[in-house]
Each structure stands twice: as C-alpha cells, then as structure tokens.
Design a protein around this motif. Structure first.
Motif, PDB file in Angstrom:
ATOM      1  N   GLY A   1      48.674 -10.598  55.661  1.00 53.79           N
ATOM      2  CA  GLY A   1      49.775  -9.657  55.486  1.00 53.79           C
ATOM      3  C   GLY A   1      50.207  -9.531  54.043  1.00 53.79           C
ATOM      4  N   LYS A   2      49.409 -10.079  53.115  1.00 57.31           N
ATOM      5  CA  LYS A   2      49.790 -10.087  51.705  1.00 57.31           C
ATOM      6  C   LYS A   2      48.664  -9.533  50.840  1.00 57.31           C
ATOM      7  CE  LYS A   2      52.541 -14.293  52.382  1.00 57.31           C
ATOM      8  NZ  LYS A   2      52.676 -15.722  52.002  1.00 57.31           N
ATOM      9  N   PHE A   3      49.044  -8.933  49.710  1.00 54.57           N
ATOM     10  CA  PHE A   3      48.073  -8.508  48.709  1.00 54.57           C
ATOM     11  C   PHE A   3      48.362  -9.256  47.418  1.00 54.57           C
ATOM     12  CE2 PHE A   3      46.478  -6.027  45.181  1.00 54.57           C
ATOM     13  CZ  PHE A   3      45.185  -5.724  45.613  1.00 54.57           C
ATOM     14  N   GLY A   4      47.337  -9.958  46.896  1.00 55.77           N
ATOM     15  CA  GLY A   4      47.502 -10.713  45.661  1.00 55.77           C
ATOM     16  C   GLY A   4      46.167 -10.865  44.963  1.00 55.77           C
ATOM     17  N   ILE A   5      46.017 -11.940  44.213  1.00 57.23           N
ATOM     18  CA  ILE A   5      44.808 -12.156  43.429  1.00 57.23           C
ATOM     19  C   ILE A   5      43.572 -12.298  44.316  1.00 57.23           C
ATOM     20  CG2 ILE A   5      45.197 -14.665  43.341  1.00 57.23           C
ATOM     21  CD1 ILE A   5      43.569 -12.485  40.593  1.00 57.23           C
ATOM     22  N   GLU A   6      43.739 -12.876  45.505  1.00 56.03           N
ATOM     23  CA  GLU A   6      42.589 -13.110  46.375  1.00 56.03           C
ATOM     24  C   GLU A   6      41.978 -11.804  46.887  1.00 56.03           C
ATOM     25  OE1 GLU A   6      45.597 -16.504  46.855  1.00 56.03           O
ATOM     26  OE2 GLU A   6      45.633 -14.313  46.953  1.00 56.03           O
ATOM     27  N   PRO A   7      42.749 -10.964  47.590  1.00 53.53           N
ATOM     28  CA  PRO A   7      42.161  -9.695  48.013  1.00 53.53           C
ATOM     29  C   PRO A   7      41.823  -8.789  46.837  1.00 53.53           C
ATOM     30  CG  PRO A   7      44.507  -9.723  48.506  1.00 53.53           C
ATOM     31  CD  PRO A   7      44.128 -11.117  48.104  1.00 53.53           C
TER      32      PRO A   7
ATOM     33  N   VAL B   1      48.029  -4.723  63.475  1.00 56.07           N
ATOM     34  CA  VAL B   1      47.640  -5.935  62.742  1.00 56.07           C
ATOM     35  C   VAL B   1      48.777  -6.301  61.790  1.00 56.07           C
ATOM     36  CG1 VAL B   1      46.040  -6.909  61.052  1.00 56.07           C
ATOM     37  CG2 VAL B   1      45.171  -5.496  62.922  1.00 56.07           C
ATOM     38  N   ASN B   2      49.102  -5.383  60.888  1.00 53.79           N
ATOM     39  CA  ASN B   2      50.305  -5.462  60.045  1.00 53.79           C
ATOM     40  C   ASN B   2      50.405  -4.173  59.239  1.00 53.79           C
ATOM     41  OD1 ASN B   2      48.980  -5.873  57.357  1.00 53.79           O
ATOM     42  ND2 ASN B   2      48.385  -7.857  58.249  1.00 53.79           N
TER      43      ASN B   2
END
Length: 302
Positions: free
Chosen positions: A168-174, A118-119
């Motif tokens: 593929g990103k980690f930020g405020i949303e996750p 997936v990533n």
C-alpha cells in the motif's frame, strides 16, 4: 443431425469469440504483465494474502486488456495496413468498434475496481497506466520516436505495482523496480522496432530513436542495456530499503545482463534482422529470469 449442426456452429462461434477476445486484449502480453506484477507482489509481501494476489492477477489482466483493446480501436485503420495486425478482430471485420469499445470499457471498470479492492494506490497506478498507454503513447506512435520513451512509463508500472499491492506504499523499493523495467523497455522495443521496421513503416510508425536501422540506433540500445544492468544490480548496495539483493543474486543478474549486452553489441556490429530477433528474445528471457532471481533470492537466500 440438425441439433448436432447447431451445436457445432454454436461451439464454433463461441470459440471464435473467445479467440477474438484474447486477440483484442493481447493475452500473451497481458499474462507477461501479470507475471511481473505477481513477482513484485512476492517481493513486497511480508506474508502472502491469496485474496489480494488473485485480485491483483485478475484486475491486472483486465487493466492491461483494456489498454490493448482501446489501442486497437484507435489504431484500427493502421492495423489494416500491416501484415502482422490486419487479421485482428476489428480490421478483419469480425468485431465492430462498438463491441470492442464495450469490452474495453468493461475490462477497464472491472480491472480498476479489483485493483481498488487491493488498495487505492494500486488502482490509481492501474488507471494511470491505461491513460498513458491509450491517450499519450498510442497517438504519439505516428508522430515521434519519443513515443517509446512515453510508452516506457506504463510499461514499467507492473513490476512496481505488485509491491504497491502488497504494501500500500510507494517508495524507494517500488521506484527501483519501476526503473529496472523502465530501462529494459528501450532495448526490448527498439529490437522489435528494428525487426518490424518495414511493416511499421506501412502504418507510419517510426519506433527507432533515429528513425533508421543504423549504428546510432544500435548504440543507444547498448547504452540503455548498460543502464538497465546498473539499475538491476543496484539493490545489492543496500540502498534500496526493504528491496535487497544478495551478492550471489547480483552476480546472476549481472551475468544475465551481460548476455543481453552481447546481443546488443551484435546488433551494433551486424545491423541485421537476425541480430534484432535474438536481442528481442534475449530481452524477454532477461526480464523473466531477473524477476525469478529477485523472488528466489528473497525467499531462498534468507
């Protein structure tokens, strides 16, 4: 006649083996975790990639299944002491520790590999989840009630894992999705700990924050439910990046939270197993319906 008997025996053996695999990997729990991941994926995805979604679902199941299997290997002697767990494959003698270890390791390898496809970030969080659950949370369960705090970390990963799989990103949303499920973990597991207090005591598990079925424990349940509600409706403020919640969605989520708060207050007032059971069921309904509302709000709310 002999052929029919052999076929019946073989079918029975395969059926029991499948049932043992389901128990070892805790199929009900694993499916609920996969559901959370799928919800997170739908929230993060700009367009649905069914290949990624399938890898996330199967890889997620294997990852959770591996954690559960390793957990049952470590706790096999304690499981034998409790009515609820003594018929599991290992303590019952239906499955050897070596067989369970092979199954757990194969599940871990397959799960992390699929999540890597997936990533890489998704695979990393999957691996962290296995490590925390088996190497930190499990040993702490017989040592301190703080094990629930530690266990809340791997338990909160699935919802945000879906977003990471989609972007593929980690930020405020996750991070927000993580916090929603993180705060939810406490009233959920403390309700279970209250309900199964006597059975857990046989194995030396003290899951309640005070170690007792008292008002102080129930008060902490109420506090965490309140924090859970606040975090759950926070996306309506528009401060959580691409993760948004309409006013109508926030109202629905808040009402669901208030319903769960009602059962938490009832536990504080009555301090009995019946109230704990209702709170536990309400918590399962809450997290499932919240995830459905979040996804529906994105795709139907415009």
């Amino acid at each position: 006649m002999k052929t029919a008997v052999r076929t019946t025996i073989r079918t029975g053996v395969l059926s029991q083996a499948l049932e043992d695999f389901k128990q070892l990997t805790k199929v009900g729990l694993a499916v609920s975790v996969v559901f959370s991941s799928v919800a997170g994926y739908f929230l993060g995805a700009a367009a649905i990639d069914y290949r990624v979604l399938l890898l996330l679902m199967i890889g997620g199941y294997f990852t959770v299944g591996a954690s559960n299997a390793y957990n049952q290997i470590i706790e096999r002697d304690l499981d034998a002491l409790m009515q609820r767990t003594r018929n599991r494959p290992i303590p019952s003698g239906r499955m050897s520790v070596n067989t369970a270890f092979v199954i757990a390791t194969v599940c871990a390898a397959l799960g992390i590999t699929m999540l890597y496809l997936v990533n890489p970030k998704t695979a990393m969080f999957g691996a962290i989840s296995i490590f925390l659950y088996t190497s930190v949370y499990t040993p702490l369960k017989t040592r301190t009630p703080l094990s629930v705090f530690v266990g809340a970390f791997p338990g909160a990963i699935p919802f945000m894992l879906g977003w990471v799989a989609a972007t593929g990103k980690f930020g405020i949303e996750p991070g927000t999705l993580f916090m929603v499920q993180f705060f939810w973990q406490f009233p959920h597991f403390w309700a279970i700990g209250w309900l199964l207090y006597d059975d857990y005591k046989k194995a030396g598990y003290y899951m309640l924050p005070t170690g007792k079925k008292d008002r102080a424990t129930a008060l902490q349940v109420i506090m965490y439910v309140i924090w859970m509600i606040v975090v759950s409706v926070f996306p309506v403020t528009g401060l959580t990046g691409e993760l948004r919640l309409s006013v109508a969605g926030a109202v629905i989520v808040a009402l669901l939270g208030l319903g769960m708060l009602y059962f938490a207050v009832k536990l504080y007032q009555d301090k009995d197993n019946a109230s704990a059971r209702k709170l536990m069921l309400a918590s399962v309904a809450y997290i499932t319906l919240l995830q459905i509302v979040y996804v529906a709000d994105k795709y139907l709310g415009g």
